[in-house]
Write an enzyme that holds these catalytic residues in place. Sequence first.
Site, PDB file in Angstrom:
ATOM      1  N   TYR A 585       0.844  -1.095   0.108  1.00 40.86           N
ATOM      2  CA  TYR A 585      -0.145   0.081  -0.109  1.00 40.86           C
ATOM      3  C   TYR A 585       0.972   1.044   0.042  1.00 40.86           C
ATOM      4  O   TYR A 585       0.595   2.173  -0.648  1.00 40.86           O
ATOM      5  CB  TYR A 585      -0.809   0.028   1.215  1.00 40.86           C
ATOM      6  CG  TYR A 585      -1.826   1.157   1.542  1.00 40.86           C
ATOM      7  CD1 TYR A 585      -2.852   1.356   0.716  1.00 40.86           C
ATOM      8  CD2 TYR A 585      -1.671   1.864   2.502  1.00 40.86           C
ATOM      9  CE1 TYR A 585      -3.678   2.594   0.645  1.00 40.86           C
ATOM     10  CE2 TYR A 585      -2.575   2.916   2.609  1.00 40.86           C
ATOM     11  CZ  TYR A 585      -3.514   3.488   1.849  1.00 40.86           C
ATOM     12  OH  TYR A 585      -4.467   4.373   1.896  1.00 40.86           O
ATOM     13  N   LYS A 589       1.425   4.534  -2.762  1.00 41.58           N
ATOM     14  CA  LYS A 589       1.084   6.015  -2.252  1.00 41.58           C
ATOM     15  C   LYS A 589       2.216   6.910  -2.075  1.00 41.58           C
ATOM     16  O   LYS A 589       2.039   8.095  -2.278  1.00 41.58           O
ATOM     17  CB  LYS A 589       0.463   5.720  -0.678  1.00 41.58           C
ATOM     18  CG  LYS A 589      -0.822   5.147  -0.825  1.00 41.58           C
ATOM     19  CD  LYS A 589      -1.755   6.146  -1.071  1.00 41.58           C
ATOM     20  CE  LYS A 589      -3.281   5.774  -0.875  1.00 41.58           C
ATOM     21  NZ  LYS A 589      -4.416   6.728  -1.559  1.00 41.58           N
TER      22      LYS A 589
END
Length: 687
Positions: A585, A589
Amino acid sequence: MKSQWKQADADACVARYGEQGISPALALRVYTSRLIGGDPTLVLHGGGNTSVKDEARDALGRPVRALCVKGSGWDLATIEPPGFPAVRLAPLLELRGVAALSDEGMVNALRVNLLDAAAPNPSVEALLHAFLPHTYVDHTHANAILALVDQPDPVHTCREVFGDRLAVLPFVFPGFPLAGIAAEAYEANPDVEGIVLINHGLFTFGETAQESYERMIRYVDLAEQALAKGRGGKRVFAAAPPAADPALLARVLPIVRGALSRAGEGEPRRVVLHHREQETIHAFVSDPRLGDLARRGVATPDHIIRTKNTPVLLPPFDGDEAAYAQACRAAVTVYVDDYRRYFEAGALMSQTEKTMLDPAPRIALVPGVGVLAAGKTEQEARIAADIYEHTVSIIEAAEGYGVYTPLGEDELFDMEYWSLEQAKLGKGAEPPLARQVALITGAGSGIGAAVARLFAAQGAQLVLLDRAAAGLESVAGAVRSGAVGVLPLVVDVTDRAAVAEAMDQAVRRFGGLDLVVSNAGAVWQAPMADCSDDDLRASFELNFFAHQTVAREAVRVFQRQGTGGQLLFNASKAAFNPGPLMGPYALPKAAVVALMRQYALDYGELGVRSNAVNADRVPTALFGDGVLASRAKARGLSVEDYLSGNLLHRPVLPQDVAQAFLALALSAKTTGAVLPVDGGNIAAAPR
Ligand code: ZN
């Protein structure tokens, strides 16, 4: 035109309102007012007015003869009994003896004689209704009547069509002067059933609601028949070309919007556009006589507030966007210069100080595209489009019969710059995101839904994207209002073609785009060495490439508009300070933060700002079932302590993140920035 009166409906209306203590006379006034308001060829958007003279009660419960007349802010299509403020009739009748009365004096006289101090302002035509002795008076700006009263010799035309059953009055400014002249016209011939006003509309009257209403319908029907006979089936406009290609619209609309938004000096004054293109409109905007016909002006003075007297005529689009943008700006500049001259000439002749209204056109006509109406909100733009659509029909009918000849510019100035309208200027400041179109991804829940709610409250028009229809519909339903147009679209943001199509749909609906909140995302967790390439790529598709797709498509619209734009990304604390197992993740990002800065760098010259919000530990569905619990457990904390584990010891909620997006949206000189919303986490502070 046929009467829509149905005795059973009228009786039901009397019975229903009777239960609320409303008199039968007022109940029937509501009934036929709604019949009139329900037909857009009779009145449009708050136009027209109706009244009944009835017995009301004063504060002590004593009977008093009152005029119940349409109140300002009410629309005949949806009017209810409170939409007819009751004014004591006797003091109004005494005003007939007064030599002159200013508009402000008239409004005051009406207000001090209201039986309910909280009632809305009675119509500016209230004195006309009062001075006529009939129980019911109806007034419309019917299309067919306007086509006849906007002729070179309208008095003669009206006498020919209506005989002596209607009094015919030249154009007189609405308010006190018209009220007296109309009463005199009636008294000179008490057999008339109504009064036709040149360049304005029609009044009818009667002793019952049905009589007054059916006289209205009868005379409008006579007008329609006369127009049809005069035209004899001949074609007025040239044959219509085919409807515009949707892909072409998506290119043209932002260019026109940009030109209209940059009509004045200084910062752009954005507008929302509404597009109309049925066959008659295409025929009109492609007609060789368009320049002549469109410049003759509005069909009735009332419309000038919504559409201005004339539209701006833009050239057809030939595929060269840069040249087209220049041509549109040049046409708008000429329009604005002409408008300034019109204002200065009118202000010079005026008795009182006037403030110039926004000089930008409200209506743009584009051959091959149709009518583009502009407003502060989608609703305002739609109203302008409705009125212009009817203007085109009236021009067609009038030209089929004779020569469309509406009121001249000089008299219209007094209407556009009426002191009562001028007094309203500057009241009610616009909310900070008014006139802006914002697109939000992942808008069906969590942070995206909170942003949608907040941006709606700040006046933005909204395009809401989400993968799931259910949440999206409920958010759209909750934020939609008169001031906020909402376009919900079920879109998976990892589908590039679907994002491009959604952007085109947004542009066709509102004319363009100003602000994007690229928010959709999801969490993938794994120790990096155990994370499959497929999972990592899937996370990059959603958590990085989808942001790039949304930003790229938005910038294409910004480039066409030439009025700047904003990209707001939902990054994450993980971009700066990854937690255990959060690699799949955190990586995309971190790339989103780099992406945000690159857009700031590459498009700053266009006035595009690019910023990101860096939120942490926000309890949303993003974390899925059990993710929050597992994150808390990974740190040896309860969920509650995990959520409040920040310097302020307070959990961060979706609405807090929405506030940060708004703060960035309103920070006019901030670009390339990351704003943390994490309750304070020094280890994760961007550097
Ligand atoms: Zn009127």
